[in-house]
Design a protein around this motif. Sequence first.
Motif, short mmCIF file in Angstrom:
data_model
loop_
_atom_site.label_atom_id
_atom_site.label_comp_id
_atom_site.label_asym_id
_atom_site.label_seq_id
_atom_site.Cartn_x
_atom_site.Cartn_y
_atom_site.Cartn_z
N LEU A 267 -6.61 -2.07 1.79
CA LEU A 267 -5.26 -2.52 1.16
C LEU A 267 -5.13 -1.64 -0.15
CD1 LEU A 267 -2.97 -4.57 1.46
CD2 LEU A 267 -4.30 -5.93 0.42
N ILE A 268 -4.25 -0.76 -0.20
CA ILE A 268 -4.20 -0.08 -1.40
C ILE A 268 -2.79 -0.44 -2.16
CG2 ILE A 268 -5.95 1.50 -0.89
CD1 ILE A 268 -3.71 3.51 -0.18
N GLY A 269 -2.57 0.07 -3.26
CA GLY A 269 -1.42 -0.35 -4.06
C GLY A 269 -1.89 -0.24 -5.57
N PRO A 270 -0.78 -0.03 -6.50
CA PRO A 270 -1.01 -0.15 -7.85
C PRO A 270 -1.21 -1.53 -8.23
CG PRO A 270 1.29 0.30 -7.23
CD PRO A 270 0.62 0.30 -6.06
N ASN A 271 -1.50 -1.33 -9.67
CA ASN A 271 -1.69 -3.00 -10.23
C ASN A 271 -0.16 -3.68 -10.02
OD1 ASN A 271 -3.61 -1.25 -12.81
ND2 ASN A 271 -4.53 -2.91 -11.18
N GLY A 272 -0.36 -4.98 -9.63
CA GLY A 272 0.92 -5.71 -9.64
C GLY A 272 1.36 -5.41 -8.20
N ALA A 273 0.78 -4.53 -7.41
CA ALA A 273 1.49 -4.28 -6.18
C ALA A 273 1.75 -5.73 -4.99
CB ALA A 273 0.91 -3.18 -5.41
N SER B 121 -9.13 -4.98 -0.53
CA SER B 121 -8.11 -4.10 -1.42
C SER B 121 -8.87 -3.27 -2.62
CB SER B 121 -7.38 -5.31 -2.21
OG SER B 121 -8.03 -5.63 -3.46
N CYS B 122 -8.14 -2.25 -2.84
CA CYS B 122 -8.83 -1.42 -3.92
C CYS B 122 -7.34 -0.76 -4.67
CB CYS B 122 -9.64 -0.46 -3.50
SG CYS B 122 -9.06 0.97 -2.35
N HIS B 123 -7.41 -0.29 -5.79
CA HIS B 123 -6.12 0.44 -6.46
C HIS B 123 -6.47 1.63 -6.66
CE1 HIS B 123 -8.16 -1.10 -10.20
NE2 HIS B 123 -7.91 0.10 -10.77
N GLU B 124 -7.65 2.46 -6.33
CA GLU B 124 -7.85 3.61 -6.70
C GLU B 124 -7.27 4.45 -5.44
OE1 GLU B 124 -11.76 4.79 -8.39
OE2 GLU B 124 -11.64 2.83 -8.73
#
Lengths: 283, 249
Positions: free
Chosen positions: B32-38, B190-193
């Motif tokens: 599950l990816i997306g920037p901070n606050g996604a 989830s991960c944001h990288e």
Amino acid sequence: MLQWLLEPLSFEFMRNAMMVGILSGILCPVVGSYLLVQRMALLGDVMAHSVLPGLAIAFFLKINILIGAFVSGVISALLIAWIRSQTRVKVDAAMALIFSSFFALGVLLITLLRNKLELDGFLFGDILGVSQADVLRTGGITLLVLALVRLFYQELFFYTFDRLGAQAMGLPINAIYVGLMSGVTLTIIASMQTIGVVLVVALLVGPATTAYLLVKELHQMMAVGALLGTIASIMGMYTSYYLNVPSGPCIVLISFAFFMLAVLFSPSQGLLTAKTRSPKPTS
Amino acid sequence: MLLVQCLTVNYRNVSALRDISFKLRAGALVGLIGPNGAGKSTLIKALLGLIPAQSGRVLYGDRPLIQQRRQVAYVPQRSQIDWDYPTTVWNVVMLARSRHHGWGRSPSRQSVQIVGDALGRVGMLDLKDRPIGALSGGQQQRVFLARAIAQEADLLLLDEPLAAVDKKTEALVFQIYDELKAEGKTMLISCHEWGGILNHYDELLLLNQQLIAQGAPQEIMTPENIQLAYGLLPHQKHFHDSVEPLFFC
Ligand SMILES: Nc1ncnc2c1ncn2[C@@H]1O[C@H](COP(=O)(O)OP(=O)(O)OP(=O)(O)O)[C@@H](O)[C@H]1O
Ligand SMILES: [Mg+2]
């Protein structure tokens, strides 16, 4: 010396007060540990002040003051939880508001209802008034709360450590919150007479905090806290007897002295004794 | 199979997730990816019913997921835990077994075995008596991974388990994911990288308040998508072509 120790015990009121003191010295740190680990130490103070309106009303209606105090303490905890969940108000503000309002209401009610309730005794503790019945009541509360803590230790640990994780696993977190707050209120009621509602937070928080500096696990914190709380209570009683001063402040200051000793001399974390001083992390 | 339909979550007046619909097949390893606050943490919490959703349904098999919480292991984001809590590695992993024995009972021999095994798998058995505050970030993450393993759940929802983890631990963690997958577990992680590491997943969900895309890593990791999720605001572009609408919300 022996004479000095035994003399106070020749009075029935001192024997009763000593018993109640020891019981709350054990009970307060156990329950207080759960507040501390949630960073909610002040909640103990809030609850303590919040029993007052219930006391006044129960006394006026001639129902058991224990029930009055319990109901009003638990209502204050529910109000805080409600304000937290329904508004943007932070928990410290909610606590300050509820605490002062309940206390104010209590003082007003006691005056208005012309209660013969001895306000001072409830505020600061009065060992002269401790009866045999009070000892039994405190003993009953202590046994009940300790048994419940033993029974639900794991659930309370989970709830206070990782509330969302506990909820995700299906633990009934609202029931756990109400249960914990009921335990805190009962503990306060049990300790009201020897230490008083204004200062009971010191016994909830003090010995357990000292223990936190000495051990690494929650159950050890409870055990060591209970030991320190008991010693502080006993020493406080003697001081109170010989100096003819209220018992509450004596117990509080002795438990603070223990805390300072631990801060300075704790084997692992003492300022003067720890071998390598690690800088306090700034997270 | 996990089926999410039209999930919308608001924090008071702030919209966090809008009309999220997707399907995860059993045994899939999904990033599950997306920037901070996604809204990654929000999505995971909403799936579990930890925060109320304005609308939407979450089904696991053919029943709502929240009726089957014992089947789900949840690992919170590291920042959500108080690491000064006076407890040890062993006790934290043992929490996974909370619902397996009655009130006030000490853990069964089976639970002790399972917790020991889980700690062994993440390479933390030697540190089992350490206070959790005396662990490195990567070690803390592994303790919570062990807790998820020890729960023996079918569905694992892990919130940024690779934050603060070095390359060696990362390899170990992905190896554990593969083992869990072989056991038939479904995992949403989830991960944001954004990078080559995402190729480890079978599938990716690209999130930024809305579901921007779902698919195999090679399909998802396109310059357009990175723009959509990390650069431009999602509503400045139409992106319906990249998500097959599962439902019309
Ligand atoms: N308790 C809350 N109250 C109000 N708004 C919140 C709350 N928690 C999150 N938000 C908002 O919801 C949005 C999504 O937050 P969320 O924590 O789900 O993001 P995330 O993708 O997990 O980010 P990160 O990568 O930083 O962990 C953010 O805009 C955040 O400000
Ligand atoms: Mg997050």
